[in-house]
Design a protein around this motif. Structure first.
Motif, short mmCIF file in Angstrom:
data_model
loop_
_atom_site.label_atom_id
_atom_site.label_comp_id
_atom_site.label_asym_id
_atom_site.label_seq_id
_atom_site.Cartn_x
_atom_site.Cartn_y
_atom_site.Cartn_z
N PHE A 19 26.12 32.16 39.09
CA PHE A 19 26.61 32.65 37.25
C PHE A 19 25.64 33.00 37.06
CE2 PHE A 19 29.00 33.14 33.59
CZ PHE A 19 29.98 33.58 34.39
N GLN A 20 25.01 32.07 36.11
CA GLN A 20 23.85 32.54 35.62
C GLN A 20 22.77 33.37 36.09
OE1 GLN A 20 22.65 27.98 34.49
NE2 GLN A 20 23.41 28.56 32.78
N ILE A 21 22.07 33.44 36.92
CA ILE A 21 21.56 34.42 37.06
C ILE A 21 21.86 35.44 37.23
CG2 ILE A 21 20.24 35.34 39.58
CD1 ILE A 21 19.67 31.61 40.40
N LEU A 22 23.00 35.64 37.62
CA LEU A 22 23.49 37.13 38.21
C LEU A 22 24.68 37.25 36.63
CD1 LEU A 22 24.86 38.95 39.62
CD2 LEU A 22 27.47 38.00 39.70
N PHE A 23 24.45 36.91 35.32
CA PHE A 23 24.93 37.10 34.47
C PHE A 23 23.53 37.13 33.85
CE2 PHE A 23 25.20 36.69 29.79
CZ PHE A 23 26.88 36.98 29.36
N LEU A 24 22.21 37.32 33.46
CA LEU A 24 20.81 37.23 33.11
C LEU A 24 20.34 38.16 34.11
CD1 LEU A 24 18.11 36.76 32.13
CD2 LEU A 24 17.59 34.90 33.94
N LEU A 25 21.22 39.20 35.09
CA LEU A 25 19.87 39.67 35.84
C LEU A 25 21.11 41.04 35.18
CD1 LEU A 25 19.49 38.45 39.70
CD2 LEU A 25 17.55 40.14 37.29
N LEU A 26 22.79 40.93 35.54
CA LEU A 26 23.68 42.22 35.09
C LEU A 26 23.56 42.50 33.66
CD1 LEU A 26 26.23 41.88 36.69
CD2 LEU A 26 24.54 43.27 37.17
N SER A 27 22.86 41.15 32.60
CA SER A 27 22.35 41.93 31.39
C SER A 27 21.05 42.29 31.27
CB SER A 27 22.48 40.10 30.17
OG SER A 27 23.55 39.58 30.70
N TYR A 28 20.45 42.54 31.62
CA TYR A 28 19.05 43.64 31.59
C TYR A 28 18.87 44.07 32.61
CZ TYR A 28 18.48 40.10 27.72
OH TYR A 28 18.87 39.62 26.49
N PRO A 29 19.81 44.92 33.37
CA PRO A 29 20.29 45.52 34.66
C PRO A 29 18.42 46.88 34.68
CG PRO A 29 21.19 46.83 32.74
CD PRO A 29 20.99 45.41 32.17
N ASN A 30 18.19 46.98 35.69
CA ASN A 30 16.45 47.73 35.83
C ASN A 30 14.52 46.72 35.04
OD1 ASN A 30 17.28 49.16 37.73
ND2 ASN A 30 18.17 50.47 36.30
N ARG A 31 15.22 45.92 34.06
CA ARG A 31 15.11 45.40 34.24
C ARG A 31 14.07 43.67 34.87
NH1 ARG A 31 13.93 40.31 29.07
NH2 ARG A 31 12.31 39.18 29.79
N ILE A 32 12.51 43.87 35.22
CA ILE A 32 12.55 42.90 36.94
C ILE A 32 12.17 41.65 35.93
CG2 ILE A 32 10.34 42.49 38.10
CD1 ILE A 32 10.08 45.68 38.64
N PHE A 33 12.59 40.77 37.03
CA PHE A 33 12.53 39.04 35.98
C PHE A 33 11.78 38.18 37.35
CE2 PHE A 33 16.14 40.03 33.60
CZ PHE A 33 15.90 39.56 32.17
N SER A 34 10.49 37.88 37.08
CA SER A 34 9.36 36.99 38.78
C SER A 34 10.99 35.68 38.47
CB SER A 34 8.39 36.57 37.64
OG SER A 34 8.62 35.42 36.46
N ARG A 35 10.43 35.07 39.73
CA ARG A 35 10.93 33.73 39.76
C ARG A 35 11.30 32.64 38.63
NH1 ARG A 35 9.32 36.56 44.20
NH2 ARG A 35 11.05 36.65 45.28
N GLN A 36 8.79 32.59 38.19
CA GLN A 36 9.58 32.32 37.69
C GLN A 36 9.83 32.18 35.74
OE1 GLN A 36 7.48 29.13 37.78
NE2 GLN A 36 8.60 28.74 36.17
N GLN A 37 10.19 33.36 35.70
CA GLN A 37 11.40 33.54 34.55
C GLN A 37 12.63 33.17 34.03
OE1 GLN A 37 10.32 37.76 34.54
NE2 GLN A 37 9.18 37.35 32.14
N ILE A 38 13.48 33.39 35.38
CA ILE A 38 14.26 33.47 36.40
C ILE A 38 14.81 31.49 35.40
CG2 ILE A 38 16.31 33.19 37.98
CD1 ILE A 38 15.45 35.37 38.84
N MET A 39 13.36 31.19 36.51
CA MET A 39 13.64 30.05 36.76
C MET A 39 13.25 28.80 34.95
SD MET A 39 13.27 27.74 39.32
CE MET A 39 12.92 26.17 39.25
N ASN A 40 13.04 29.40 34.20
CA ASN A 40 11.97 29.57 33.06
C ASN A 40 14.39 29.45 31.57
OD1 ASN A 40 10.27 28.41 33.47
ND2 ASN A 40 8.45 29.88 32.25
N GLU A 41 14.99 30.48 32.26
CA GLU A 41 15.67 30.71 31.29
C GLU A 41 16.59 30.15 31.50
OE1 GLU A 41 16.97 33.11 29.55
OE2 GLU A 41 14.84 33.58 28.88
N ILE A 42 16.74 29.07 33.46
CA ILE A 42 18.09 28.65 33.92
C ILE A 42 18.01 27.85 34.19
CG2 ILE A 42 20.20 28.55 35.64
CD1 ILE A 42 19.02 31.71 35.75
#
Length: 107
Positions: A19-42
């Motif tokens: 849910f957190q990953i999906l929320f992050l990605l959909l909160s910033y459409p078309n913005r590319i997140f590296s795997r490490q950025q996602i790890m750091n956020e969640i």
């Protein structure tokens, strides 16, 4: 902890991290997140998980949302992921974020 997502057709229950990953990605459409950025956020900084964990969760998200027409999660090879919104209002309705936000305001 699992978090429900309400759709007009059915409810989907996602594990908290997905849910957190999906929320992050959909909160910033078309913005590319590296795997490490996602790890750091969640994930907690003390986690023993590696960035391949993100791949597993994204694949599960794709399976859960494979029949939707509102958005897709796109892999950017050797970089990470981004959400592409096909129709913004439909995506908001699909994910039930309006309901989620309204419920948060009431608290």
């Amino acid at each position: 902890i699992s978090l429900p997502i309400r759709r007009k057709i059915c409810d989907i229950v996602l594990p908290q991290k997905e849910f957190q990953i999906l929320f992050l990605l959909l909160s910033y459409p078309n913005r590319i997140f590296s795997r490490q950025q996602i790890m750091n956020e969640i994930w907690d900084f003390n986690t023993e998980s590696n960035d391949k964990t993100v791949d597993v969760h994204v694949n599960r998200l794709r399976n859960q949302a494979k029949n939707n027409k509102e958005f897709e999660i796109v892999t950017i090879r050797n970089v990470g992921y981004k959400a592409v919104i096909k129709e913004i209002q439909k995506a908001i309705n699909y994910m039930g974020f309006n309901t989620l936000i309204d419920n948060q305001k009431e608290v």
